[in-house]
Design a protein around this motif. Structure first.
Motif, PDB file in Angstrom:
ATOM      1  N   ARG A 138     -13.400  32.031  43.739  1.00  0.00           N
ATOM      2  CA  ARG A 138     -12.113  31.067  44.756  1.00  0.00           C
ATOM      3  C   ARG A 138     -10.891  31.113  43.255  1.00  0.00           C
ATOM      4  O   ARG A 138     -10.780  30.911  42.569  1.00  0.00           O
ATOM      5  CB  ARG A 138     -12.513  29.886  44.132  1.00  0.00           C
ATOM      6  N   PRO A 139     -10.074  31.012  43.856  1.00  0.00           N
ATOM      7  CA  PRO A 139      -8.639  31.243  42.950  1.00  0.00           C
ATOM      8  C   PRO A 139      -8.239  30.097  41.963  1.00  0.00           C
ATOM      9  O   PRO A 139      -8.906  29.140  42.373  1.00  0.00           O
ATOM     10  CB  PRO A 139      -7.225  31.193  43.486  1.00  0.00           C
ATOM     11  N   ASP A 140      -7.770  30.134  40.994  1.00  0.00           N
ATOM     12  CA  ASP A 140      -7.374  28.504  40.352  1.00  0.00           C
ATOM     13  C   ASP A 140      -6.591  28.419  41.301  1.00  0.00           C
ATOM     14  O   ASP A 140      -5.772  29.111  41.399  1.00  0.00           O
ATOM     15  CB  ASP A 140      -7.299  28.496  38.897  1.00  0.00           C
ATOM     16  N   VAL A 141      -6.062  26.571  41.034  1.00  0.00           N
ATOM     17  CA  VAL A 141      -4.891  26.294  40.797  1.00  0.00           C
ATOM     18  C   VAL A 141      -4.655  24.987  39.899  1.00  0.00           C
ATOM     19  O   VAL A 141      -5.089  24.496  40.088  1.00  0.00           O
ATOM     20  CB  VAL A 141      -5.559  25.503  42.600  1.00  0.00           C
ATOM     21  N   ARG A 142      -3.476  25.896  40.981  1.00  0.00           N
ATOM     22  CA  ARG A 142      -1.719  24.499  39.736  1.00  0.00           C
ATOM     23  C   ARG A 142      -0.665  24.632  40.353  1.00  0.00           C
ATOM     24  O   ARG A 142      -0.392  25.128  41.353  1.00  0.00           O
ATOM     25  CB  ARG A 142      -1.752  24.851  38.315  1.00  0.00           C
TER      26      ARG A 142
END
Length: 365
Positions: free
Chosen positions: A175-179
């Motif tokens: 799962r990618p990091d989200v910002r």
């Protein structure tokens, strides 16, 4: 005769113990973001993205979502699902949409992008130019996108449409990091966007880390856009810290000749100032912390309170983005002291001391 464009539609029947109560809570929430009409057990919510029609039945809330395109419908489904699941968290109801936008399909508001250029704007701000396909939707509909940042050494794995309308994410290890970031520039013809990164120090900063280390060819995902817009006005107040500087710069470039903009921007020192341009008349003040840690000063709050507002009948609009503590103080001032309506201001918490990512936006209502 040419075919008329059709609406995209989906529906769901959600089992609830108190459907009328949940419907009322949904309507109360969305009244800030669109037009809400309630007629007994039926209601309708109209937003910029599309429409949600609801009917509270015995033990069931029937919802019909409509949008002008696949992305608009997806946003309606997502918004209804997220808030309904929050308001009915004790029941954890099942939501399964039927109709357009089936589960397992790619998110219509997602694009995979690659880094094509990088530029150091100031000692603590770096611009990345990202390239991708079919970017027309990102030119309107809001200033912000969610960046999906692959983790170091992990091949990109992107979310798909879930049965409840929310993104269905890959397993935790992929799962990618989200910002959330601002689209500083969108060039639809070239298929490019610019995003400016504040290069924070410390742990738990995947966005700053990506911005610092990015090289041409790196892959990143984006979803969006969103985050509200600036209403037409004769006079504007635009204020924020360095995290809001890209948004302020983009807003200024879109203001028309004849408008006036009072701009107050808090940055670390004079080395972080940038050249801002606009056709509007500008009154810009840079506020330097000069060694005070970000989020620990009252410079921005004080500057906003000291702004001289028009005394004539010109229309006004205030846009502010900053740390959570300043956000609360400035929003309270604009609403209670300046008596601005919700249509006359947009104040957002871009970040929060001691918190990561979207947690800055909790308790924002």
């Amino acid at each position: 005769m040419a075919d008329m464009p059709r609406n995209f539609e989906a529906s769901a029947e959600i089992m609830l113990s108190c459907p009328q109560d949940i419907m009322q809570r949904l309507c109360a929430h969305f009244v800030e973001f669109g037009a809400v009409a309630i007629d007994g057990a039926r209601s309708r919510i109209d937003t910029a993205f599309g429409t949600a029609s609801m009917e509270a039945c015995l033990g069931c809330l029937k919802v019909r979502a409509e949008g002008r395109d696949e992305s608009s419908l997806a946003y309606v489904k997502l918004s209804i699902a997220e808030h309904l699941l929050t308001f009915a968290s004790a029941e954890n109801p099942s939501i399964v949409w039927q109709g357009d936008g089936a589960a397992g399909q790619p998110l219509p508001y997602f694009r995979e992008m690659r880094v094509v250029r990088t530029e150091n704007l100031t000692p603590h701000m770096k611009r990345l130019t990202l390239a991708g396909e079919d970017l027309g939707r990102f030119a309107t509909g809001g200033l912000h996108v969610r960046l999906l940042l692959p983790r170091d050494g992990v091949a990109p794995a992107w979310p798909v449409t879930g049965a409840d309308g929310r993104p269905a994410w890959p397993e935790a290890g992929q799962r990618p990091d989200v910002r959330i970031y601002t689209l500083r520039r969108v060039d639809v013809e070239k298929g490019e966007v610019d995003i400016d990164f504040v290069l924070h120090e410390g742990e738990g900063m995947p966005g700053a880390r990506f911005g610092c280390n990015a090289r041409a060819g790196d892959i990143v995902g984006i979803t969006g856009p969103g985050g509200g817009s600036v209403a037409p006005a004769d006079w504007y107040l635009l204020a924020g810290d360095e995290t809001a500087l890209p948004a302020i710069g983009r807003i200024l470039e879109k203001l028309p000749e004849g408008a006036e903009a009072v701009v107050r921007i808090e940055v670390a020192d004079d080395g972080e100032e940038q050249r801002l341009t606009s056709r509007a008349g500008l009154d810009i003040q840079w506020l330097h912390r000069n060694g005070v840690a970000p989020g620990k000063s009252t410079l921005l709050e004080d500057a906003v309170r000291n702004v001289r507002w028009p005394e004539d009948d010109r229309s006004v609009f205030a846009w502010v983005g900053c740390e959570h503590k300043s956000f609360r103080a400035i929003r309270s001032y604009l609403r209670q002291d300046r008596k601005l309506t919700r249509q006359q201001h947009l104040v957002v918490a871009y970040w929060r001391c001691g918190f990561e990512g979207d947690t800055a936006r909790r308790e924002d209502s």
